[in-house]
Design a protein around this motif. Structure first.
Motif, PDB file in Angstrom:
ATOM      1  N   LEU A 139      -2.591  -0.112 -12.234  1.00 70.42           N
ATOM      2  CA  LEU A 139      -2.533   0.431 -10.869  1.00 70.42           C
ATOM      3  C   LEU A 139      -3.097  -0.585  -9.868  1.00 70.42           C
ATOM      4  O   LEU A 139      -2.527  -0.830  -8.805  1.00 70.42           O
ATOM      5  CB  LEU A 139      -3.347   1.731 -10.818  1.00 70.42           C
ATOM      6  N   HIS A 192       3.168   2.815  -7.508  1.00 74.93           N
ATOM      7  CA  HIS A 192       1.725   2.979  -7.310  1.00 74.93           C
ATOM      8  C   HIS A 192       1.376   4.423  -6.934  1.00 74.93           C
ATOM      9  O   HIS A 192       0.490   5.042  -7.533  1.00 74.93           O
ATOM     10  CB  HIS A 192       1.265   2.006  -6.214  1.00 74.93           C
ATOM     11  N   ASP A 193       2.118   4.971  -5.940  1.00 74.28           N
ATOM     12  CA  ASP A 193       1.742   6.274  -5.389  1.00 74.28           C
ATOM     13  C   ASP A 193       2.190   7.449  -6.249  1.00 74.28           C
ATOM     14  O   ASP A 193       1.493   8.456  -6.328  1.00 74.28           O
ATOM     15  CB  ASP A 193       2.391   6.464  -3.998  1.00 74.28           C
ATOM     16  N   ASN A 253       1.458  -5.244  -3.985  1.00 75.65           N
ATOM     17  CA  ASN A 253       1.945  -4.533  -2.797  1.00 75.65           C
ATOM     18  C   ASN A 253       1.252  -5.031  -1.531  1.00 75.65           C
ATOM     19  O   ASN A 253       1.887  -5.181  -0.487  1.00 75.65           O
ATOM     20  CB  ASN A 253       1.707  -3.021  -2.943  1.00 75.65           C
ATOM     21  N   GLY A 286      -0.601   6.296 -10.010  1.00 72.53           N
ATOM     22  CA  GLY A 286      -1.716   7.040  -9.400  1.00 72.53           C
ATOM     23  C   GLY A 286      -1.904   8.405 -10.037  1.00 72.53           C
ATOM     24  O   GLY A 286      -2.977   8.718 -10.578  1.00 72.53           O
ATOM     25  N   VAL A 312      -0.646  -3.629  -9.516  1.00 70.77           N
ATOM     26  CA  VAL A 312       0.492  -3.289  -8.653  1.00 70.77           C
ATOM     27  C   VAL A 312       0.023  -3.211  -7.199  1.00 70.77           C
ATOM     28  O   VAL A 312       0.702  -3.668  -6.269  1.00 70.77           O
ATOM     29  CB  VAL A 312       1.142  -1.949  -9.093  1.00 70.77           C
ATOM     30  N   GLY A 313      -1.174  -2.667  -7.000  1.00 71.89           N
ATOM     31  CA  GLY A 313      -1.724  -2.538  -5.646  1.00 71.89           C
ATOM     32  C   GLY A 313      -1.881  -3.901  -4.971  1.00 71.89           C
ATOM     33  O   GLY A 313      -1.533  -4.060  -3.797  1.00 71.89           O
TER      34      GLY A 313
END
Ligand code: HEM
Length: 154
Positions: free
Chosen positions: A128, A102-103, A135, A107, A131-132
């Motif tokens: 994104l 993600h990061d 998480n 991103g 996945v966020g």
């Protein structure tokens, strides 16, 4: 003492994630264009060192606590404590992998595609966001398992 360090670092990761998802990101969504991109970048840049440090401290203190409770001296899966801890550690590993994707992958990719006006930007954004949410679910499941692990100790 170690337990306090573990709990506080977990609090920073979980609380920070919730503040980011339900306060920071929605507030930035009200902006448009370059202001929105710049605000998202700034949010990520400021959160990442704090969030990943907290995760690192939680992992090191968690492994240390496991050692103190003799978790490394028994055959794996010997007790409910061990089994729950192994499940928890697997979810932590998944969470770290998901947060890294993600990061550090999706991103920055979305930022670049938006800047270039690339047609695949909406599909990258959907991935994104997906996945966020995974998480966030793991971020909530891990401390719940931590609390369950604790009940096997006395
Ligand atoms: C590989 C990583 C980790 C390991 C091996 C681990 C291990 C442990 C152990 C052994 C306990 C109970 C023992 C005690 O407190 O004396 C515990 C409790 C707990 N863990 Fe973890 N942990 C890890 C990562 C995390 C992460 C990333 C979070 C949250 C984001 C977290 C949240 C909690 C919570 C909320 C508790 C219960 C509260 C408490 O200890 O007082 N842990 N963990």
């Amino acid at each position: 003492m170690l337990r306090i360090v573990h709990l506080l670092s977990a609090t920073v990761w979980v609380g920070g994630t919730i503040a980011l998802v339900f306060v920071g990101v929605p507030a930035i969504r009200d902006l448009e264009g370059e202001a929105r991109a710049a605000a998202m970048r700034a949010l990520g840049r400021r959160w990442r060192p704090l969030g990943w440090s907290a995760m690192g401290v939680a992992i090191v203190s968690g492994l240390w606590l496991t050692d103190i409770h003799g978790g490394f001296n028994r055959a794996a899966l010997a007790t409910d404590f061990d089994r729950t801890l192994i499940l928890k550690s697997a979810l932590v590993a998944l969470l770290c992998a998901g947060a890294a994707v993600h990061d550090y992958v999706l991103g920055p990719r979305l930022q670049r595609e938006l800047r270039e006006g690339a047609p695949q930007a909406p599909s990258t954004r959907r991935r994104l966001v997906a996945v966020g949410w995974v998480n966030l679910s793991l971020t909530l499941a891990v401390p719940v398992l931590g609390a369950i692990v604790l009940t096997y100790l006395d």
